[in-house]
Each structure stands twice: as C-alpha cells, then as structure tokens.
Design a protein around this motif. Structure first.
Motif, PDB file in Angstrom:
ATOM      1  N   ALA A   1     -41.667  40.877  56.849  1.00  0.00           N
ATOM      2  CA  ALA A   1     -41.321  42.473  55.986  1.00  0.00           C
ATOM      3  C   ALA A   1     -40.194  42.647  56.236  1.00  0.00           C
ATOM      4  N   LEU A   2     -39.346  43.244  56.850  1.00  0.00           N
ATOM      5  CA  LEU A   2     -37.687  43.507  56.886  1.00  0.00           C
ATOM      6  C   LEU A   2     -37.065  42.316  55.886  1.00  0.00           C
ATOM      7  N   ALA A   3     -37.417  41.171  56.875  1.00  0.00           N
ATOM      8  CA  ALA A   3     -36.395  40.146  55.975  1.00  0.00           C
ATOM      9  C   ALA A   3     -36.617  40.176  54.655  1.00  0.00           C
ATOM     10  N   ALA A   4     -37.780  39.874  54.171  1.00  0.00           N
ATOM     11  CA  ALA A   4     -37.848  40.282  52.757  1.00  0.00           C
ATOM     12  C   ALA A   4     -37.995  41.147  52.054  1.00  0.00           C
ATOM     13  N   LEU A   5     -37.542  42.432  52.447  1.00  0.00           N
ATOM     14  CA  LEU A   5     -37.456  43.532  51.893  1.00  0.00           C
ATOM     15  C   LEU A   5     -35.441  42.727  51.672  1.00  0.00           C
ATOM     16  N   THR A   6     -35.322  42.748  52.995  1.00  0.00           N
ATOM     17  CA  THR A   6     -33.607  43.006  53.234  1.00  0.00           C
ATOM     18  C   THR A   6     -32.422  42.027  51.958  1.00  0.00           C
ATOM     19  N   PHE A   7     -33.710  40.996  51.741  1.00  0.00           N
ATOM     20  CA  PHE A   7     -33.287  39.480  50.721  1.00  0.00           C
ATOM     21  C   PHE A   7     -32.997  40.359  49.198  1.00  0.00           C
ATOM     22  N   VAL A   8     -34.312  41.047  49.004  1.00  0.00           N
ATOM     23  CA  VAL A   8     -34.717  41.771  48.021  1.00  0.00           C
ATOM     24  C   VAL A   8     -33.813  42.600  47.668  1.00  0.00           C
ATOM     25  N   LEU A   9     -33.357  43.286  48.707  1.00  0.00           N
ATOM     26  CA  LEU A   9     -32.684  44.320  48.102  1.00  0.00           C
ATOM     27  C   LEU A   9     -30.708  44.232  48.421  1.00  0.00           C
ATOM     28  N   LEU A  10     -30.776  43.035  49.026  1.00  0.00           N
ATOM     29  CA  LEU A  10     -29.847  42.310  48.459  1.00  0.00           C
ATOM     30  C   LEU A  10     -29.566  42.158  47.312  1.00  0.00           C
ATOM     31  N   VAL A  11     -29.749  41.009  47.239  1.00  0.00           N
ATOM     32  CA  VAL A  11     -30.086  39.960  45.716  1.00  0.00           C
ATOM     33  C   VAL A  11     -30.129  41.109  44.528  1.00  0.00           C
ATOM     34  N   VAL A  12     -30.627  42.062  44.856  1.00  0.00           N
ATOM     35  CA  VAL A  12     -30.555  43.197  43.375  1.00  0.00           C
ATOM     36  C   VAL A  12     -28.940  44.113  43.133  1.00  0.00           C
ATOM     37  N   SER A  13     -28.306  44.710  45.105  1.00  0.00           N
ATOM     38  CA  SER A  13     -27.425  45.169  44.629  1.00  0.00           C
ATOM     39  C   SER A  13     -26.344  44.558  44.129  1.00  0.00           C
ATOM     40  N   VAL A  14     -26.663  43.200  45.045  1.00  0.00           N
ATOM     41  CA  VAL A  14     -25.667  42.113  44.732  1.00  0.00           C
ATOM     42  C   VAL A  14     -25.003  41.801  43.486  1.00  0.00           C
ATOM     43  N   ALA A  15     -26.267  41.711  42.403  1.00  0.00           N
ATOM     44  CA  ALA A  15     -26.526  41.124  41.044  1.00  0.00           C
ATOM     45  C   ALA A  15     -26.127  42.523  40.075  1.00  0.00           C
ATOM     46  N   ARG A  16     -27.162  43.442  40.831  1.00  0.00           N
ATOM     47  CA  ARG A  16     -25.769  45.085  39.887  1.00  0.00           C
ATOM     48  C   ARG A  16     -24.629  45.409  40.541  1.00  0.00           C
ATOM     49  N   PHE A  17     -24.153  44.963  42.120  1.00  0.00           N
ATOM     50  CA  PHE A  17     -22.339  45.259  42.314  1.00  0.00           C
ATOM     51  C   PHE A  17     -22.031  44.046  41.414  1.00  0.00           C
ATOM     52  N   ARG A  18     -21.734  42.503  40.818  1.00  0.00           N
ATOM     53  CA  ARG A  18     -21.371  42.033  40.345  1.00  0.00           C
ATOM     54  C   ARG A  18     -20.472  42.347  39.263  1.00  0.00           C
ATOM     55  N   LYS A  19     -21.883  42.737  38.567  1.00  0.00           N
ATOM     56  CA  LYS A  19     -21.961  43.482  36.817  1.00  0.00           C
ATOM     57  C   LYS A  19     -21.341  44.681  37.113  1.00  0.00           C
ATOM     58  N   SER A  20     -21.150  45.803  38.174  1.00  0.00           N
ATOM     59  CA  SER A  20     -20.733  46.819  37.351  1.00  0.00           C
ATOM     60  C   SER A  20     -18.860  46.589  37.705  1.00  0.00           C
ATOM     61  N   ILE A  21     -18.219  44.998  38.717  1.00  0.00           N
ATOM     62  CA  ILE A  21     -16.715  45.447  38.224  1.00  0.00           C
ATOM     63  C   ILE A  21     -16.615  43.891  37.148  1.00  0.00           C
ATOM     64  N   ASP A  22     -17.439  43.279  36.775  1.00  0.00           N
ATOM     65  CA  ASP A  22     -17.581  42.160  35.715  1.00  0.00           C
ATOM     66  C   ASP A  22     -16.842  43.032  34.351  1.00  0.00           C
TER      67      ASP A  22
END
Lengths: 313, 377
Positions: free
Chosen positions: B356-377
């Motif tokens: 469960a922790l791994a799945a949650l972590t995966f989703v969190l990282l995907v969302v945050s990295v995507a958002r972060f990439r957008k914020s610096i583009d």
C-alpha cells in the motif's frame, strides 16, 4: 555578409486580455549590442523571457542561431545565456562556488572553467572576492557576478534584462566595458534598459511601447527621425515652464530634465523667438535658451508622446 | 548528466553546512521531540488529585477511601465537610475528581443492600476523566467483591470456595508491561520524519523559486528530472540520517527493543521517505513563497498526524475518517515501525502495508513530478 543570430517575426504574447507583445518583429546581428528601450510595461522583459525559452509565446516565430525557440526551447539553452533583472545567486555560496555551480550545470570542462573564471573575475575587478559569500557583495558586484555566471559557458547570445538598474555609476561603466569586450569576442548582446543615456551605447535600438515596435534602427537613425530641432531652456522651475510650453504652437513635445526643459519644435529660430516672447509676456523666469543636439531621450519622449496622441491615451 | 545531479547534491550539502539554523533544526528538535514523547506522552493517569466527602464516617467508608490513595493513581488532596465546598472546588481548583459517600453507606452494606458511592468529575478534560472514572470503577468493584466474600466468610465459611468468579489474567504480548514509551517511540520516528522531510523539501524548492535561482537553472541545459533528483536526493539522505539518529536515541535511551530485521525497516523507511519527498515536492508546486509553504505544510501535517493511528485508534474513527487514513503514508509506516521494533515481524506479515505504501508513494511521486515539471516549464 552579416549573420542574423536573432530573427523575431510577428511575435505576440497575451496575459489574459492584455497584449504584452503585439506582433513584434526585429533581428539582431552577430556581434552587436541591441538595446531594448521602452517605458515600464512596454514588454521588454516579456520579450526577453520568450527569447530565453522560459515563457511560451501565443504566435509568431523566434529563431536564435537558426533554431526555433518556440518549438524546441531545449536546443538553444547551451547557445544562450539569460540574466533576469534579479539574477539568481546562491547568497550562501561564495563567488567561486556560484561560478563553479553554473559551470558544472553547463558542463564546462575543468580546464576551460578555470581559465574562463579567472578572465571573467579579472575583467570585472572581482578576483579579490573569490572566497566571499555572494550575499555579502554590493548590488553592483552581485550583477557582475551574475554576468560572470551567465558567461561561464561562453554563450553566443547574451540576454540581459535591465542589468544596470539600481547600480552605481562606476559599476555601470564597468558593466558596459564588459559588454563591449564580449562583443569583441563575437558574442551578441540583447540588453533592455530603462536608462536612455545607455541606449546611445547600443549598436541598434528597438523602441517598444505597449508591446509594439515604435522604432528599430541605429541611434543615429533614430535621431534623424526627429523633425525640427531641440531647444534647451534652463529654468528655476522646470515643471512649471514645461506645462506652459506644451500648449504653444510648433511645440511637438517637452520634458523636464534636471534644471532644464528640452523642447522639440518644428523650427528652431522661429520658435526660440516665439517662446522667449511668451515667457517675458507671462513673466515666467527662465535662464539660457539655446538649440541643442538631440539625444535618444529627446526622440524617445517625442516618439512616445506622438504615439499617445495618436492612440488617444 | 550524472555530473550535474552530483553537483546539485554537493551544492545542497554545502548550503546545509553553512546554514547553522538548518543544522540545528535537523538535529536538536528531533532528539528533543523524542525525549519529550518518551517522557511526557502517556495514556496512563497517575496522581490524580481527589477531594473526599465522607458523611458516613464508618470503618467501611474509610476502608474504601484508603484503597484509592493506596494505588498511587489518586492522591487525597482535600477532605471536605459539605457539598457547598464541592461546587466551587471542581472547576476552580486543580482537583478534577471528588468522591462522596453519603450517610448510611455502611449500614446498607451490612444489610446486604446497594450502597452508593458518588463520583463527581470535571469532564472538561474528557480523556483524564474517562480514564480516572475507569480506575474508580475498578477499585469500587474490587471493594464490593472483597466485602461480599468477607461477609460470606463470616456467615457460611464453607460456601466461600464455591462462589463463582472470573479471574482476569492479562498477558500483553510484545509489550508485557504495557509501557507507553514502547508504543510511542517507534511512532515518533515516523511523525518526526514526516514533518521534517516534507518541510525541508518544500522550503528548499520554494526558496529557490523566491530568490530566482530556479528560473536561472531552468534556462541552463539541465533536464527537469536532473533538477528533481538534485533537489530530492539530498533530503532523502538527510531524512535517512534523521531516522537513524532518532531510532538510536529511542532504543538506547528508552530501551525500546528492536526485534525485527533492519533491512525490512530500511525498505519501509525508503518507501516512506519517498512519499514524504513527493508531498514536499507537491507543496512546493502550489506555493510561491515560504510563508505559503509553511501554511500548506501545516494544513497537511496536522491531519496526517491525527489520521495515522499515532495516538488515536483508527478503529474508533467514523467510517469516512477511516477511509481518509488509507491515503496517509504515515498510517502504513507506523504499522511497519511497530511491527519491526516490537513484534519483530517480517515481510510475510508486513507485505500489505509495504504494498500500500509503495503504491501511494508511486502515485504521489508521479503526480508531484508531473506538477513540478509543469511549474518549471
């Protein structure tokens, strides 16, 4: 044949309903300093940001060294260097560490870095401060360090956003001599400035107003645009004098400059006599009244005021 | 490419080394919090001050009252003579509990009738009140049982052996003394890491946005994922160091046992740290100033803390709140911490939490990295 390193055509960028850049076209040649001049809000910073690839444009095209910035902003990053008004320095790192950091991010080789770093620091008179924290530098020195960081990877095009704003006159002169030595090396510079006296130092000028191009050419060409002549009138109260002059016949524009008023008129001799008579008649105190050579500033104010009357603002 | 990431990591540590405040924040508060939780966080209620009104003045009433002070749970702070004194006492003094034995208490007992012990309690601190009333109940029950057996012994000694009764034999596994420290110390590791890593990650990125270095780095040829690695790896390492520091203090100072496999814990710590980095990154994309980052961090951390099972049992929460806890990485990490520390269980037991922790972590990282990439583009 000169090579055009910057080719901008039909560039438009809107923020909400506001057109920050409105169908802007210009070019810059290799090894020249192109000055972006205009009042606050003219769109200078927006233009530079679009060119640096940090801001997407709505339409138009931007080619830097033949590469399309709007399509592929990554491709031009090693070619250019962009220095925003507030260059991002790590204040808790030393001068040398800041330079080293940017050198590594640009993957400059160790040997090239050392040579370049020494050269840049010497040129800006900062060799003594290598070990000082960036946060403890004066405003002018921070700008110079910013330029050093921006130049560490020897870019072909340098984009500078108001590098001299808030910098003391001595540092300003030093900054300009750094820019000239860069041009000597073949680097092209695009610099925005709010100081009109600096505009004369540029090879060519792009005059912007409300996102549009008012003028594009050399400072000499710009001055030749001015119809008639410029009169300089010294006065104990320049603002009052200016307000009287503005409504007079044959006066195209007027601005207070220190303790004088610069008046653009259609005919120097005719209007000198006319204005003298007007001042004496209404007992306005004034000192010397003479014809003077037009500065970029005079033309700028003339061009803007003409623009304002045309578009009714 | 690796060179650039490496350079960013070095830069981050040089800045950390120079920043006296950051060094302090990373070392002193975690240890301090560990000590505070270790010593102060306990559900037991001891030395509760009580006031006593005894209208009966019998041997029985004195016997009952003496049982209260005997355990150490209660302290007789005041003997009252009438109920008027009682009114102003509870609520205005630091005495939260009063016992009133009315006249005829002993007489009722002797007749074999129900005798009354009235308990007045300050309910404004419902937690203490609840637990204290529980103790009162226990003591009163014990008293009435003992009294009944005594009476029986006097009347029909032969019958005493035949009185049915239940002998409670509690055997708390994994924490035989029901030591609160054993419960809290592993949990503190989780909560401290959560607060620390979310904050330093969010602050470090927002600070770069504030001083303009983020935009400056963006016009360099650095790739977004290099930038993200360069900004997160240092805080992963710092978080790991803090987990070790707090765990060592907890086990050595409070003698909390560590029975499990350190590698299982390491896996849990790694997953958890990655999820906290994800939250920090996510917060940094929502904020442009450090004040905003502080407020957002607070907005996330407090509920995460309460909805984790750190102190308040998840099973007692309403259904909707229980659902929310499934989105909380700390919930799973706490089970992993307590499991490895106290129970010594391995992946065969902890796999649901790990997954469960791994799945949650995966989703969190995907969302945050995507958002972060957008914020610096």
């Amino acid at each position: 044949m000169t090579e055009e390193i910057v080719q901008v055509s039909g560039l438009t960028k809107c923020f909400g309903g506001l057109k920050a850049i409105d169908n802007l076209s210009f070019t810059a040649q290799k090894g020249e300093i192109l000055g972006l001049v205009g009042p606050d809000g003219a769109g200078k910073t927006t233009t530079l940001r679009v060119l640096a690839g940090v801001l997407a444009a709505d339409s138009g095209s931007v080619l830097l060294g033949g590469q399309d910035v709007l399509r592929n902003p990554e491709a031009i990053k090693s070619l250019i260097s962009y220095m925003p008004q507030q260059f991002g320095l790590y204040e808790d790192l030393t001068v040398a560490e800041n330079i080293r950091f940017y050198a590594d991010i640009f993957e400059v080789s160790h040997a090239a870095r050392q040579q370049r770093e020494q050269q840049l620091l010497e040129a800006s008179g900062m060799s003594r401060f290598r070990g000082r924290l960036a946060g403890q530098l004066s405003g002018g020195m921070k700008r110079k360090l910013g330029i050093a960081c921006a130049l560490i990877h020897t870019p072909q095009l340098l984009l500078l956003d108001e590098p001299t704003t808030g910098v003391d006159p001595v540092s300003r002169r030093e900054l300009w001599s750094i820019l000239y030595s860069l041009v000597f090396e073949g680097v092209s510079v695009l610099v925005s400035t709010a100081y009109l006296d600096e505009a004369e130092r540029c090879h060519r000028l792009l005059l912007m107003y409300k996102g549009r191009r008012l003028f594009f050419g050399t400072p000499t060409e710009l001055k030749s645009m001015l119809p008639g002549a410029v009169l300089s009138i010294s006065s104990p109260n320049p603002e009052v004098l200016r307000s009287i002059v503005v409504g007079e016949q044959g006066v195209l524009s007027a601005m207070a400059m220190g303790d004088t008023v610069h008046v653009v008129v259609d005919d120097a001799d005719l209007r000198s006599t006319q204005l003298r008579a007007r001042f004496e008649q209404s007992r306005v105190p004034f000192g010397e009244l003479r014809r003077t050579t037009a500065s970029v500033e005079d033309v700028f104010v003339y061009a803007i005021s003409r623009q304002r009357t045309q578009i009714g603002t | 490419m690796l060179n650039r990431v490496w350079r960013m990591i070095i830069k981050e540590f040089v800045q950390l080394k120079r920043d006296r405040y950051a060094r302090f924040v990373l070392i002193v508060p975690p240890i301090l919090q560990m000590l505070i939780y270790g010593y102060a966080a306990t559900f037991e209620v001891n030395h509760v001050k009580i006031a006593v009104i005894d209208y009966d003045h019998s041997q029985e009433s004195r016997d009952l009252l003496s049982r209260f002070t005997f355990t150490g749970r209660f302290e007789a702070a005041k003997i009252l003579n009438n109920e008027r004194e009682l009114k102003s006492l509870i609520g205005e003094s630091d005495i939260p509990l009063a016992l009133k034995i009315g006249p005829g208490f002993a007489e009722a007992l002797r007749k074999g009738e129900t005798a009354h012990l009235q308990v007045i309690v300050d309910g404004s601190n419902s937690n203490t009140a609840l637990i204290a009333v529980g103790y009162v109940n226990q003591i009163a029950n014990q008293f009435s049982q003992d009294y009944a057996r005594n009476r029986l012994n006097q009347v029909m000694p032969a019958m005493v052996a035949n009185v049915p009764q239940i002998d409670l034999a509690p055997r708390p596994w994994y924490n035989p003394d029901l030591n609160s420290q054993w419960f809290f110390v592993p949990g503190v590791i989780g909560s401290i890491t959560l607060i620390l890593v979310v904050n330093i990650t969010a602050f470090a990125i927002v600070r770069e946005r504030e001083i303009g270095t983020l935009e400056q780095i963006m016009v360099t040829p650095i790739r977004p994922f290099e930038l993200i690695l360069g900004k997160t790896i240092p805080f992963f390492l710092v978080g790991l160091a803090d987990v070790v520091l707090v765990a060592v203090v907890g086990t050595l100072w409070f003698q909390v046992p560590f029975l499990g496999n350190p590698l299982v814990l390491l896996l849990g710590v790694t997953l958890f740290l990655l999820s906290t980095l994800g939250v920090g990154l996510l917060i940094s994309t929502l904020c442009s100033t450090q004040q905003q980052a502080f407020a957002s961090g607070f907005f996330f951390l407090n509920p995460a803390f309460i909805l984790s099972g750190f102190a308040f049992p998840i099973t007692s929460m309403p259904r909707a709140m229980q659902m929310l806890t499934y989105l909380n990485p700390l919930r799973y990490f706490l089970v992993i911490l307590r499991g490895t520390f106290l129970k010594g269980v391995g992946l065969n037991v902890l796999w649901p939490q790990m997954t469960a922790l791994a799945a949650l972590t995966f989703v969190l990282l995907v969302v945050s990295v995507a958002r972060f990439r957008k914020s610096i583009d």
